[in-house]
Enzyme design. Sequence first.
Site, PDB file in Angstrom:
ATOM      1  CG  HIS A 136     -13.347 -20.877  35.708  1.00  0.00           C
ATOM      2  ND1 HIS A 136     -11.763 -20.608  36.108  1.00  0.00           N
ATOM      3  CD2 HIS A 136     -13.660 -20.143  34.849  1.00  0.00           C
ATOM      4  CE1 HIS A 136     -11.448 -19.642  35.131  1.00  0.00           C
ATOM      5  NE2 HIS A 136     -12.638 -19.326  34.473  1.00  0.00           N
TER       6      HIS A 136
ATOM      7  CG  HIS B 252     -14.801 -14.491  35.055  1.00  0.00           C
ATOM      8  ND1 HIS B 252     -14.893 -15.353  35.925  1.00  0.00           N
ATOM      9  CD2 HIS B 252     -14.005 -15.306  34.041  1.00  0.00           C
ATOM     10  CE1 HIS B 252     -14.503 -16.703  35.820  1.00  0.00           C
ATOM     11  NE2 HIS B 252     -14.001 -16.790  34.412  1.00  0.00           N
TER      12      HIS B 252
END
Length: 331
Positions: free
Chosen positions: A220, A58
């Site tokens: 995700h 991320h």
Amino acid sequence: MAKKLINHPDKVIDDMLAGILRMHGDVLRRCEEDPRAVVRTTLDPGKVGVVIGGGSGHEPAFIGYVGEGLADGVAVGNIFASPSPYPILTAAKEVDQGNGVLLIYGNYSGDNMNFSMAAELAEMDGHQVKELVVHDDVASAPKGEEHKRRGIAGEVFVYKVAGAKARTGASLDEVYATTEKANDWTRSIGIALEPCSLPQTGKPIFSIGPDEMEIGMGVHGEPGIHRMKLMSAEEVANRLVDAICEDFDYDGSDVAVLVNGLGATSLLELYILYDNMADALAKRNIRIHRSFVGEYITSQEMSGCSLTMMKLDEELKAMIDAPGKTFCFNF
């Protein structure tokens, strides 16, 4: 099969950390007790410590939010996987200067379990610890069940408020209370246009048609709430603003706004979205106090974006306006 510039799929996180620490060793250091715990080289004396963390993939989250006026330490997990309790514990012990530590993490089962275990271990070792779970994604659970929602880009505002409040010399209870208000007043929602892939497989983590988009997809690849034909930027902006404003009463308020790219969406597109979102907010008499546009919490090379809004009172305005500096950002 996606192309990635790596040396070995199983070493990407350690290789990434080596690069970050080689370049930014003046402001970050790796903890000797656990190589996945990274803290600031210089701590503000006497302040409450703030530790964040989560899975990698991320970037710039989460290590990119360790710095002056933000977090003091981070626990780094594998891609899309929570760090174990031990780097969290190590970071907490390293940044505790006697006034306690606030642990902040997104609402995911692995993070919930591992951060809570680290908190228990730290308390057994004599440290005062509080936990704050970020749950800003309106697409992941209905209104009234906010505690079940995932944490996504709203975590950036929560980190900013916690770090700024801690820097005022506030107690752990005071830092927690202000950060909890920021968390409660923050909402986000995202869209995905194209999937990302994991280095270990090189394969897309979900499939989507060439003319489709999905609203509410998680960072995700968690399923969203509605798949539809690709819309214009203006239509997407209105859809995201509607979803957030139907969930929380922002009408007539001052807000901070974050338009976040997920890794493969150009700044050109993000600024078009920002302009359209600003128009949509103005029609609702919502005043933008601070704006942020760019990549703040990504999902590898996923194409898409998210919108985050935080309602501001005078205290939160001061926190969001307070200076903050990391190796990635100047707030």
